[in-house]
Design a protein around this motif. Structure first.
Motif: not given
Length: 387
Positions: A376-383
């Motif tokens: 979901m938008p706003g969740r943590y993403r790997l760099p």
């Protein structure tokens, strides 16, 4: 809660490295990068390579390392919240020293690696630590919150808060015989739980009952009273427990509470403090915001829950209808669904800046919609995977 849990196996397996990411919300609400786990893994690898795979630790040290590794991944995939991994966050430091002492090479080489770790961690702390970042008041004259005197502070009563923060710092400022509860945090309490009977007993108390809410500049009229929109919002929360707000004016108690983001001193000085509003049985209260959604909205939300049960778990949402906007809040996943009077359906994760558009109600009921159920938008993403 899904707030700190990874959204995939790779993200979870890389948690020792991810913990060093200076983003916020990884295992704590604020940015708190921790390089120790990444360096512990690096040091263990160097020791094993230098000894060509032969184990270089005592049995106790080996068991402790394996325990930390196991606990790290159980915590990562089950909870991910740093408060439930306090022992691991404390244990990793001594284990780093144990493994560092087994490193190959000269004393200067080992000292350089240790200095690198300390320097990187110190820099991360310097860049991201902000003292009192969650402080609601400055504690100058001892613990507690400086608040205006009032007869309400010296008589026993039941005080109910309905906010994300319980404001328990207020308790010492009131009569010690008073009782307190944050009812917005009790939505998961159901009959059969020990807490349920205690909550019902408190709500049925013969003591005077009051709602305590921080004064909001945005929802305050010229006389300092909450606007009707705010009253309906509070009343809709109380209605879940058969309670409502009295029509009598709320009492204002000024305090040194930090002003909220809606305060605009250029327009008028921000009023800081709390509203204390009388609570009565719902049958004697003014009309409140509806808690039941339209049948069409229920069917629309059910379709979305069936498509993405991880983020929108069926049966766990809290419904609210206000001024043409119907919503459902999933407290365990920090997600919200909305349907407005134009039949537009939207969603939002609590850390996302904007709402996401799903489609019209007709689109959803016919199955013609897409949702990012994996991330979901706003969740943590790997760099390297960030948008």
């Amino acid at each position: 809660m899904l707030r700190f849990q990874p959204d995939g196996w790779l993200e979870g397996l890389l948690r020792p490295l991810v913990l060093a990411d200076p983003s916020s919300g990884i295992y704590f609400e604020q940015a708190a990068p921790d390089w120790r786990f990444a360096f512990l893994g690096l040091f263990v690898l160097l020791v094993l390579l230098a000894r060509r795979g032969r184990f270089a630790f005592t049995s106790d040290q080996g068991r402790t390392l394996l325990l930390l590794l196991l606990a790290l991944y159980v915590w990562t995939f089950v909870r991910g919240n740093g408060r439930y991994f306090a022992f691991g966050l404390l244990l990793v430091g001594p284990l780093l020293v144990v493994v560092w002492r087994r490193l190959p090479g000269t004393h200067a080489f080992r000292a350089s690696l240790l200095a690198l770790l300390v320097g990187m961690q110190a820099h991360a702390l310097y860049e991201h630590y902000i003292p009192n970042v969650w402080g609601l008041s400055r504690w100058r004259d001892g613990p507690g919150l400086a608040i205006e005197d009032s007869p309400l502070r010296h008589e026993p009563a039941v005080f109910l808060t309905a906010t994300g923060i319980s404001y328990s710092v207020l308790v010492p400022a009131f009569d010690q015989r008073s009782r307190w509860a944050n009812i917005s945090g009790q939505v998961d309490i159901v009959p059969g739980m020990p807490e349920y009977s205690r909550l019902q007993e408190l709500l049925a108390s013969r003591l005077p009952r009051y709602l305590v809410a921080p004064i909001s500049f945005k929802f305050m009229d010229d006389e300092g009273q909450p606007l009707e929109e705010a009253r309906q919002l509070y009343a809709s929360t109380l209605a879940r427990y058969g309670l409502g707000l009295s029509e009598e004016p709320c009492t204002q108690l000024r305090s040194n509470l930090a002003p909220g983001p809606d305060a605009d001193a250029a327009v008028r000085p921000p009023r800081r403090g709390f509203w204390i509003c009388r609570v009565v049985d719902a049958t004697a209260s003014a009309p409140t915001a509806a808690l039941h959604l339209e049948d069409r909205t229920l069917r629309v939300f059910a379709q979305i829950e069936a498509r993405c049960p991880r983020f929108f778990p069926p049966g766990s949402g809290r419904d609210r209808s206000f001024d043409g906007l119907e919503s459902r809040h999933y407290g365990g996943t920090d997600m919200r669904l909305y349907r407005d009077s134009s039949d537009r359906v939207m969603f939002r994760y609590f850390r996302a800046v904007n709402t996401g558009f799903v489609g019209t109600g007709e689109d959803i009921l016919s199955g013609r919609f897409e949702l990012p159920c994996n991330k979901m938008p706003g969740r943590y993403r790997l760099p390297w995977a960030a948008d």
